[in-house]
Write a protein that holds these residues in place. Structure first.
Motif, PDB file in Angstrom:
ATOM      1  N   PRO A 113      -2.909 -14.020 -13.518  1.00  0.00           N
ATOM      2  CA  PRO A 113      -3.746 -13.711 -12.362  1.00  0.00           C
ATOM      3  C   PRO A 113      -3.184 -14.304 -11.082  1.00  0.00           C
ATOM      4  CG  PRO A 113      -4.736 -15.452 -13.676  1.00  0.00           C
ATOM      5  CD  PRO A 113      -3.552 -14.956 -14.449  1.00  0.00           C
ATOM      6  N   ILE A 114      -3.496 -13.650  -9.974  1.00  0.00           N
ATOM      7  CA  ILE A 114      -3.093 -14.203  -8.689  1.00  0.00           C
ATOM      8  C   ILE A 114      -4.223 -15.069  -8.137  1.00  0.00           C
ATOM      9  CG2 ILE A 114      -1.533 -12.273  -8.266  1.00  0.00           C
ATOM     10  CD1 ILE A 114      -3.540 -11.391  -6.085  1.00  0.00           C
ATOM     11  N   THR A 115      -3.884 -15.877  -7.140  1.00  0.00           N
ATOM     12  CA  THR A 115      -4.865 -16.801  -6.556  1.00  0.00           C
ATOM     13  C   THR A 115      -5.674 -16.161  -5.441  1.00  0.00           C
ATOM     14  OG1 THR A 115      -3.257 -17.674  -4.973  1.00  0.00           O
ATOM     15  CG2 THR A 115      -3.441 -18.804  -7.105  1.00  0.00           C
ATOM     16  N   GLY A 116      -5.132 -15.113  -4.806  1.00  0.00           N
ATOM     17  CA  GLY A 116      -5.910 -14.387  -3.820  1.00  0.00           C
ATOM     18  C   GLY A 116      -5.260 -14.183  -2.473  1.00  0.00           C
ATOM     19  N   ASN A 117      -4.359 -15.050  -2.066  1.00  0.00           N
ATOM     20  CA  ASN A 117      -3.761 -14.931  -0.742  1.00  0.00           C
ATOM     21  C   ASN A 117      -2.350 -14.364  -0.764  1.00  0.00           C
ATOM     22  OD1 ASN A 117      -6.026 -16.026   0.607  1.00  0.00           O
ATOM     23  ND2 ASN A 117      -5.385 -18.060  -0.047  1.00  0.00           N
ATOM     24  N   GLU A 118      -1.868 -13.963  -1.917  1.00  0.00           N
ATOM     25  CA  GLU A 118      -0.496 -13.482  -2.044  1.00  0.00           C
ATOM     26  C   GLU A 118      -0.257 -12.226  -1.205  1.00  0.00           C
ATOM     27  OE1 GLU A 118      -1.315 -15.624  -5.916  1.00  0.00           O
ATOM     28  OE2 GLU A 118      -2.431 -14.357  -4.548  1.00  0.00           O
ATOM     29  N   VAL A 119       0.913 -12.179  -0.618  1.00  0.00           N
ATOM     30  CA  VAL A 119       1.441 -10.969   0.006  1.00  0.00           C
ATOM     31  C   VAL A 119       2.873 -10.836  -0.498  1.00  0.00           C
ATOM     32  CG1 VAL A 119      -0.041 -11.015   2.051  1.00  0.00           C
ATOM     33  CG2 VAL A 119       2.136 -12.205   2.094  1.00  0.00           C
ATOM     34  N   HIS A 120       3.415  -9.648  -0.381  1.00  0.00           N
ATOM     35  CA  HIS A 120       4.765  -9.414  -0.880  1.00  0.00           C
ATOM     36  C   HIS A 120       5.789 -10.233  -0.100  1.00  0.00           C
ATOM     37  CE1 HIS A 120       2.829  -5.510  -2.186  1.00  0.00           C
ATOM     38  NE2 HIS A 120       3.153  -6.130  -3.292  1.00  0.00           N
ATOM     39  N   ARG A 121       6.652 -10.917  -0.844  1.00  0.00           N
ATOM     40  CA  ARG A 121       7.762 -11.637  -0.231  1.00  0.00           C
ATOM     41  C   ARG A 121       8.860 -10.621   0.103  1.00  0.00           C
ATOM     42  NH1 ARG A 121       8.703 -16.666  -4.227  1.00  0.00           N
ATOM     43  NH2 ARG A 121       9.466 -14.966  -5.502  1.00  0.00           N
ATOM     44  N   PRO A 122       9.907 -11.033   0.831  1.00  0.00           N
ATOM     45  CA  PRO A 122      10.966 -10.071   1.217  1.00  0.00           C
ATOM     46  C   PRO A 122      11.583  -9.310   0.042  1.00  0.00           C
ATOM     47  CG  PRO A 122      11.198 -12.066   2.495  1.00  0.00           C
ATOM     48  CD  PRO A 122      10.109 -12.337   1.461  1.00  0.00           C
ATOM     49  N   ASP A 123      11.609  -9.909  -1.157  1.00  0.00           N
ATOM     50  CA  ASP A 123      12.172  -9.223  -2.317  1.00  0.00           C
ATOM     51  C   ASP A 123      11.151  -8.339  -3.048  1.00  0.00           C
ATOM     52  OD1 ASP A 123      10.577 -11.099  -3.611  1.00  0.00           O
ATOM     53  OD2 ASP A 123      12.197 -11.909  -4.841  1.00  0.00           O
ATOM     54  N   GLY A 124       9.929  -8.203  -2.497  1.00  0.00           N
ATOM     55  CA  GLY A 124       8.916  -7.357  -3.094  1.00  0.00           C
ATOM     56  C   GLY A 124       8.052  -8.048  -4.114  1.00  0.00           C
ATOM     57  N   SER A 125       8.246  -9.327  -4.357  1.00  0.00           N
ATOM     58  CA  SER A 125       7.502 -10.041  -5.396  1.00  0.00           C
ATOM     59  C   SER A 125       6.384 -10.890  -4.806  1.00  0.00           C
ATOM     60  CB  SER A 125       8.441 -10.939  -6.194  1.00  0.00           C
ATOM     61  OG  SER A 125       8.868 -12.040  -5.411  1.00  0.00           O
ATOM     62  N   TYR A 126       5.518 -11.368  -5.685  1.00  0.00           N
ATOM     63  CA  TYR A 126       4.598 -12.454  -5.366  1.00  0.00           C
ATOM     64  C   TYR A 126       5.236 -13.714  -5.916  1.00  0.00           C
ATOM     65  CZ  TYR A 126       0.709  -9.195  -4.430  1.00  0.00           C
ATOM     66  OH  TYR A 126      -0.117  -8.224  -3.918  1.00  0.00           O
ATOM     67  N   ALA A 127       4.879 -14.847  -5.363  1.00  0.00           N
ATOM     68  CA  ALA A 127       5.393 -16.127  -5.856  1.00  0.00           C
ATOM     69  C   ALA A 127       4.977 -16.306  -7.316  1.00  0.00           C
ATOM     70  CB  ALA A 127       4.854 -17.275  -5.017  1.00  0.00           C
ATOM     71  N   PRO A 128       5.761 -17.048  -8.106  1.00  0.00           N
ATOM     72  CA  PRO A 128       5.390 -17.298  -9.507  1.00  0.00           C
ATOM     73  C   PRO A 128       4.063 -18.030  -9.597  1.00  0.00           C
ATOM     74  CG  PRO A 128       7.574 -18.212  -9.012  1.00  0.00           C
ATOM     75  CD  PRO A 128       6.995 -17.714  -7.731  1.00  0.00           C
ATOM     76  N   ALA A 129       3.338 -17.762 -10.668  1.00  0.00           N
ATOM     77  CA  ALA A 129       2.094 -18.487 -10.928  1.00  0.00           C
ATOM     78  C   ALA A 129       2.433 -19.947 -11.189  1.00  0.00           C
ATOM     79  CB  ALA A 129       1.369 -17.888 -12.117  1.00  0.00           C
ATOM     80  N   GLU A 130       1.574 -20.834 -10.734  1.00  0.00           N
ATOM     81  CA  GLU A 130       1.801 -22.267 -10.944  1.00  0.00           C
ATOM     82  C   GLU A 130       1.367 -22.684 -12.323  1.00  0.00           C
ATOM     83  OE1 GLU A 130       0.110 -24.571  -7.783  1.00  0.00           O
ATOM     84  OE2 GLU A 130       0.938 -23.255  -6.277  1.00  0.00           O
TER      85      GLU A 130
END
Length: 130
Positions: A113-130
């Motif tokens: 699951p994502i935390t809620g504030n993710e936006v696409h990074r320059p490579d098209g991904s979301y940051a890894p889950a912690e």
């Protein structure tokens, strides 16, 4: 039990708008809800194009309305999307998502699951889950 309504989540910090103005996403279920996945209602705007590569997440997407297409970059295949279409990014597929002639309303599930504030990074991904 958790009960949320889309209209109650819209216009709050649960609604995230893309910097490119090609989509917005209402994150109705997030990591801190403890379900092991997140659930979003996302609008892909007509005529828009977004490069996406969820390297750290798996996603399933169901089109509730509208039309567009998804192109997988590894093989160049293009799949039409319309109401009733489910696509599953089970291989962390790098792709281009294109809005068609009508906005698409999509129901999306992410794992982890994502935390809620993710936006696409320059490579098209979301940051890894912690």
């Amino acid at each position: 039990m958790i009960v949320r309504r889309l209209k109650e989540c819209e216009g709050t910090d649960r609604q995230v708008h893309s910097e490119t103005k090609t989509w917005d996403s209402v994150r109705m279920l997030l990591k801190d809800d403890g379900m092991g996945f997140s659930f979003h209602i996302t609008t892909i705007y007509a005529g828009g194009e977004t490069h996406i590569h969820y390297k750290h997440h798996l996603e399933s997407v169901y089109c509730m309305s509208g039309n567009g297409e998804i192109e997988t970059l590894a093989d160049g295949k293009v799949y039409p999307i319309k109401e009733g279409t489910l696509y599953i990014l089970d291989q962390n597929d790098e792709h281009i998502l294109r809005g068609g002639t009508q906005d698409m309303k999509m129901a999306c599930v992410f794992n982890p699951p994502i935390t809620g504030n993710e936006v696409h990074r320059p490579d098209g991904s979301y940051a890894p889950a912690e």
